[in-house]
Design an enzyme around this catalytic site. Sequence first.
Site, short mmCIF file in Angstrom:
data_model
loop_
_atom_site.label_atom_id
_atom_site.label_comp_id
_atom_site.label_asym_id
_atom_site.label_seq_id
_atom_site.Cartn_x
_atom_site.Cartn_y
_atom_site.Cartn_z
N SER A 1 0.84 -1.18 0.00
CA SER A 1 0.00 0.00 0.00
C SER A 1 0.89 1.25 0.00
O SER A 1 1.81 1.36 -0.80
CB SER A 1 -0.95 -0.05 1.20
OG SER A 1 -1.90 0.97 1.11
N ASP B 1 -4.69 -3.13 -3.95
CA ASP B 1 -3.82 -3.13 -2.79
C ASP B 1 -3.51 -4.54 -2.31
O ASP B 1 -4.41 -5.37 -2.19
CB ASP B 1 -4.54 -2.33 -1.69
CG ASP B 1 -3.72 -2.13 -0.44
OD1 ASP B 1 -2.62 -2.69 -0.33
OD2 ASP B 1 -4.19 -1.40 0.44
#
Length: 225
Positions: A67, A216
């Site tokens: 992320s 992600d």
Amino acid sequence: MERTLSSLLQIQPPTYGNLVTILSIDGGGIRGIIPATILAFLEAQLQELDGEDARLADYFDVIAGTSTGGIVTAMLTAPNDNQRPLFAAKDIKPFYLEHCPKIFPQHSGLWGSVGKLLRSLGGPKYNGKYLQEVVREKVGETRLHETLTNIVIPTFDIKTLQPIIFSSYQIKRSPCLDARLSDICISTSAAPTYLPAYHFNNKDSEGNMHQFNLIDGDEREFGKT
């Protein structure tokens, strides 16, 4: 005694040995300011020992992040024109303070709340365009194999329902993973409900085209705004 830049360039982490040094950077969207602060302190301490040209990439066999941590990983390891890290650790916190308000724009008042609710019903809260522009501007056309130390950045492919891990160790066996760092960063930061999935194609060294449809690597960590 402080070491010169030339001597720093000779510092090599013990890639083959009993000690493997790993820097793992957590996600968390705008909370990336927290690891950025810690990393700036760590690099400053290393600079006291080895001189102001010391960078974190000089000391770790592997730098990994998911992320927003993946973006920080790329910033610490992407090379500049002198084959040194593109960003010093102290530059990362100002980067977040400058750009996060535009990545996650907030609209106050009743209409802002209504608009946010409608967007959440229709798709991601943010379109991600500004993030994509900034990441492409900062890391350019740099590819995974060009990083100054080994990196690992996880993502998840929503079409194949399989994790895709962009790793310096994997690209020899899987040349299709040698993607642009900008594409990897945008993918690992594409947290569901906050930012849209990211689709891109990458051509491997043999000319074969591969399609990626990524989000992600750990969606629980991103976009806490």
